[in-house]
Write a protein that holds these residues in place. Structure first.
Motif: not given
Length: 529
Positions: A180-184, A205-209, A232-238, A490-496
């Motif tokens: 598991s991970s988090m990226f900000f 940008r926030s990405y919990p996985q 493209g949100l804050g920690y509330e996305h986590v 619904a929305v998906g996305g590529s972080f990198n």
């Protein structure tokens, strides 16, 4: 999680909890914005004085934080920051660019002059002078991502505690291994140009996985948390991702895949869920409609585009059925490519790349829009950039990058997922992104997924495994005979998303409903030979 427990758990990281890889400059805390303005104006004046016909300056601070765990350990933690400025100029009809990490007024003079000297050298090899589409002057522009909680203000111990709790929940539901991970990301950028614009933006940008693996005998099956997309949100996305609450279900999916029936190769009708379909859109629609790929200026990261020559495609090429409408935008709240202005000071607009199934427009910057002038005049549209310019950091020159590219819901009614499934006798419903490959012109491709459900006689039955499907871009999109309505979007996305040489990375979202495709070729990825 108490600090003593955090330090004990993170022994694998060692003494260096913060690993500032590639830090070019530690940004001075509390640096006043007036410094940015003074530096930018000094660089612009120096560029004009050296002979530039146009110049822009970007002063930016980028902060990236990543935290990863496996089962009951922290495997990595990085918190890096880089701060500097870049100057781009036009001189003698050619581009020049230079950058520096030293935020000093004398350095602004030197860098600007260096950029102009580079432009003069580049002019010797240019085939035509660069023409820029007009842009509206923005005297004082301000914009920030719509966040509730600054992710960099949340204690590391709290982030670690959440991930380890989610790991325990997954292992308690049958997972053997859990990652598991988090990226900000935070980007603070100031843009100024000789056309009179001055813009300040802060992007988050926030990405919990989470990835869970179940094992039985010699077989193992993995389930990634693909319903949780980067935003493209804050920690509330986590917080809203609820990793702890969802971890048992993802673990159960991985366990169920161990006994799932291997797919039999053949032709199937497919229902592709948004957590999967966004990637197919990204690779087979969004990338091939980047104008620099079409023109042959960009050939990195899977090549150019099959859309060439342009005059044979714009307004003529049937990308898909009339229900297919592909919208590009940088305005959807929380989407990854959403900004107030792009890195050329252009306020992005919304436009249809595909309209009623026909190729209608392409992704552009100020330099690229005049290349489509004939098409825009023929269509009664102004010759303007769509606002698709972006640079990864202050040390990188901006160039054309993908906006949010979305498949719009059914244009007339709110089609449900049940309706998509009901019309199928022999098919597969696919969730989540998996391995994929695509050729150099974005024409032939193969896509896997995470979870596969068999559809028989209009009903979802058991689970399948080892599924991948093959496409030729136009045939595939023309086989789409029904798409979901607005309630299924619904929305998906590529972080990198990589592009360019030297390589740059950006982040982009793709919204879509689930969609139904007829007679798609499916292969079994688990068979040897």
């Amino acid at each position: 999680m108490k600090r003593r427990d955090f330090l004990a758990t993170s022994a694998v990281v060692g003494a260096g909890l913060v690993l500032p890889h590639g830090v070019a400059h530690a940004a001075p805390r509390g640096r006043q914005e007036a410094d940015h303005r003074e530096l930018a104006m000094r660089a612009l004046d120096a560029a004009r004085g050296a002979g530039a016909s146009y110049a822009d300056v970007r002063v930016s601070r980028n902060r990236n934080q990543s935290l990863s765990t496996r089962e009951r350990q922290i495997t990595s933690f990085e918190d890096e920051e880089t701060f500097g400025f870049g100057v781009r100029v036009l001189a003698n009809g050619a581009w020049g660019f230079a950058a520096s990490k030293d935020l000093l007024l004398d350095e602004a003079d030197r860098v600007a002059r260096q950029a102009v000297a580079q432009a003069r050298a580049n002019a010797a090899a240019r085939s035509r002078p660069i023409e820029l589409a007009p842009v509206e002057r923005v005297a004082e522009g301000r914009w920030q991502s719509p966040i509730e909680i600054d992710p960099f203000g949340v204690a590391i111990e709290d982030k670690v505690g959440l991930l380890l709790q989610a790991n325990e929940a997954a292992m308690g539901a049958g997972a053997r291994f859990v990652n598991s991970s988090m990226f900000f990301v935070q980007e603070e950028k100031t843009f100024a140009s000789t056309e009179g614009s001055y813009i300040v933006q802060t992007l988050y940008r926030s990405y919990p996985q989470m990835s869970v693996t179940a094992v039985a005998g010699g077989d193992f099956q993995q389930r990634q948390s693909t319903p949780v997309q980067p935003m493209g949100l804050g920690y509330e996305h986590v917080r809203d991702a609820d990793l702890v609450g969802n971890a048992p279900k993802w673990a159960q999916d991985a366990v169920a895949k161990l006994t799932a029936k291997p797919v039999q190769p053949g032709r199937y009708d497919l229902v592709l869920m948004p957590s999967h379909l966004f990637l197919t859109i990204h690779e087979s629609v969004a990338h091939p409609t980047e104008l620099d790929r079409i023109m042959g200026y960009e050939a990195n990261f899977a090549g150019t585009s099959f859309i060439s020559p342009i005059e044979d495609y714009l307004g003529k090429f049937r990308y898909g059925q009339p229900i297919m409408n592909i919208q590009a935008e940088r305005s959807a709240p929380g989407s990854l490519a959403t900004v107030g202005w792009d890195d050329e000071g252009v306020r992005p607009d919304e436009y249809l790349i595909v309209k009623d199934g026909i190729l209608n427009d392409l992704q552009t910057t100020r330099e690229q829009a005049p290349m489509l002038a004939d098409w825009y005049r023929q269509s009664g549209k102004p010759v303007r950039s769509h606002g698709n310019s972006y640079a990864q950091r202050w040390s990188d020159v901006q160039f054309q990058r993908m906006p949010n590219v979305n498949l719009m819901p059914h244009p007339e009614r709110d089609v449900t997922l049940d309706e998509l499934v009901e019309g199928i006798e022999n098919g597969i419903l696919i969730e989540g992104r998996g391995s994929y490959s695509i050729d150099q012109q974005r024409y032939n491709a193969q896509f896997g997924g995470q979870v596969f459900h068999e559809i028989r006689n209009g009903r979802v039955t058991g689970m399948l495994k080892d599924v991948a499907y093959q496409i030729r871009t136009p045939e595939f999109w023309n086989s789409m005979d029904l798409i979901g309505g607005r309630s299924t979007y619904a929305v998906g996305g590529s972080f990198n998303d990589g592009k360019g040489q030297p390589s740059q990375s950006n982040a982009v979202s793709h919204g879509c409903p689930p969609a139904r495709f007829r007679g798609v070729n499916v292969i079994n990825t688990g068979r040897a030979g």
